[in-house]
Design a protein around this motif. Structure first.
Motif, mmCIF file in Angstrom:
data_model
loop_
_atom_site.group_PDB
_atom_site.id
_atom_site.type_symbol
_atom_site.label_atom_id
_atom_site.label_comp_id
_atom_site.label_asym_id
_atom_site.label_seq_id
_atom_site.Cartn_x
_atom_site.Cartn_y
_atom_site.Cartn_z
ATOM 1 N N THR A 1 -31.088 -33.751 4.413
ATOM 2 C CA THR A 1 -29.648 -33.941 4.310
ATOM 3 C C THR A 1 -29.340 -35.322 3.741
ATOM 4 O OG1 THR A 1 -29.483 -34.780 6.555
ATOM 5 C CG2 THR A 1 -29.180 -32.406 6.245
ATOM 6 N N ALA A 2 -28.155 -35.450 3.179
ATOM 7 C CA ALA A 2 -27.716 -36.734 2.625
ATOM 8 C C ALA A 2 -26.274 -36.973 3.016
ATOM 9 C CB ALA A 2 -27.859 -36.725 1.111
ATOM 10 N N ARG A 3 -25.968 -38.207 3.361
ATOM 11 C CA ARG A 3 -24.593 -38.590 3.664
ATOM 12 C C ARG A 3 -23.971 -39.149 2.390
ATOM 13 N NH1 ARG A 3 -21.731 -39.103 8.045
ATOM 14 N NH2 ARG A 3 -23.563 -38.952 9.372
ATOM 15 N N ILE A 4 -22.859 -38.553 1.992
ATOM 16 C CA ILE A 4 -22.122 -38.982 0.812
ATOM 17 C C ILE A 4 -20.745 -39.417 1.272
ATOM 18 C CG2 ILE A 4 -21.115 -38.228 -1.378
ATOM 19 C CD1 ILE A 4 -23.441 -36.247 -1.615
ATOM 20 N N ARG A 5 -20.299 -40.558 0.768
ATOM 21 C CA ARG A 5 -18.961 -41.039 1.110
ATOM 22 C C ARG A 5 -18.065 -40.874 -0.103
ATOM 23 N NH1 ARG A 5 -19.555 -45.917 5.305
ATOM 24 N NH2 ARG A 5 -17.357 -45.498 5.437
ATOM 25 N N VAL A 6 -16.858 -40.407 0.131
ATOM 26 C CA VAL A 6 -15.887 -40.197 -0.934
ATOM 27 C C VAL A 6 -14.755 -41.189 -0.735
ATOM 28 C CG1 VAL A 6 -14.350 -38.541 -2.061
ATOM 29 C CG2 VAL A 6 -16.477 -37.737 -1.017
ATOM 30 N N GLU A 7 -14.486 -41.981 -1.770
ATOM 31 C CA GLU A 7 -13.464 -43.020 -1.712
ATOM 32 C C GLU A 7 -12.435 -42.756 -2.801
ATOM 33 O OE1 GLU A 7 -15.850 -46.399 -2.672
ATOM 34 O OE2 GLU A 7 -17.038 -46.251 -0.846
ATOM 35 N N ILE A 8 -11.188 -43.060 -2.526
ATOM 36 C CA ILE A 8 -10.129 -42.928 -3.523
ATOM 37 C C ILE A 8 -9.588 -44.316 -3.822
ATOM 38 C CG2 ILE A 8 -7.884 -41.932 -4.082
ATOM 39 C CD1 ILE A 8 -8.622 -39.622 -2.207
ATOM 40 N N GLU A 9 -9.658 -44.704 -5.092
ATOM 41 C CA GLU A 9 -9.224 -46.025 -5.517
ATOM 42 C C GLU A 9 -7.701 -46.161 -5.404
ATOM 43 O OE1 GLU A 9 -9.296 -47.524 -9.823
ATOM 44 O OE2 GLU A 9 -11.221 -48.130 -8.957
ATOM 45 N N ASP A 10 -7.247 -47.345 -5.027
ATOM 46 C CA ASP A 10 -5.822 -47.683 -4.941
ATOM 47 C C ASP A 10 -5.046 -46.762 -4.008
ATOM 48 O OD1 ASP A 10 -6.213 -49.780 -6.736
ATOM 49 O OD2 ASP A 10 -5.815 -48.498 -8.462
ATOM 50 N N ASP A 11 -5.642 -46.419 -2.899
ATOM 51 C CA ASP A 11 -4.980 -45.578 -1.891
ATOM 52 C C ASP A 11 -4.620 -46.471 -0.707
ATOM 53 O OD1 ASP A 11 -4.023 -43.375 -0.497
ATOM 54 O OD2 ASP A 11 -6.009 -42.803 0.231
ATOM 55 N N GLU A 12 -3.620 -47.338 -0.927
ATOM 56 C CA GLU A 12 -3.302 -48.376 0.049
ATOM 57 C C GLU A 12 -2.920 -47.861 1.422
ATOM 58 O OE1 GLU A 12 -0.623 -49.719 -2.696
ATOM 59 O OE2 GLU A 12 -2.235 -50.535 -3.906
#
Length: 124
Positions: free
Chosen positions: A2-13
């Protein structure tokens, strides 16, 4: 594996887009059986001192990774002004979703090796 992946959204203040994507992924029946989805805090803080939220996923197969890519692309298509979405892979590298979906799918296919898959095909 298994792998942990993080999802980030830019400029989501305010974190609204991150929470929207987390809900989208949680409700997607092609994602939930293959990837655990959780809202998490980022490692750092933003410029104003607030905590940035990220989506943390545990993906256990290439199929789960593919389903994640398709679901995120669908979510972006539903947004009036889609921002950049970044996938932070287990090795710390980043893959950004901006416009060219085909290139993103190729870049994330390269991450399949993290999940025990083979080599990604040559990029077009």
């Amino acid at each position: 594996m298994t792998a942990r992946i993080r999802v980030e959204i830019e400029d989501d203040e305010d974190g609204a887009e991150t929470r929207s994507l987390a809900r989208w992924l949680t409700r997607d029946s092609s994602i939930t059986p293959r990837a655990g989805v959780a809202l998490d805090q980022a490692d750092g803080v933003d410029d104003m001192g607030g905590v940035i939220e990220v989506i943390s996923l545990v993906v256990s197969s290439a199929i789960g990774l593919g389903s994640l890519v398709v679901s995120v692309a669908s979510w972006r298509d539903s947004r009036p002004k889609p921002g950049r979405v970044r996938f932070r892979l287990p090795d710390g590298s980043l893959v950004e979703v901006v416009e060219d979906g085909e290139a993103v799918i190729h870049d994330l296919a390269a991450a399949v090796g993290v999940l025990g898959g083979g080599d990604a095909p040559d990029r077009p």
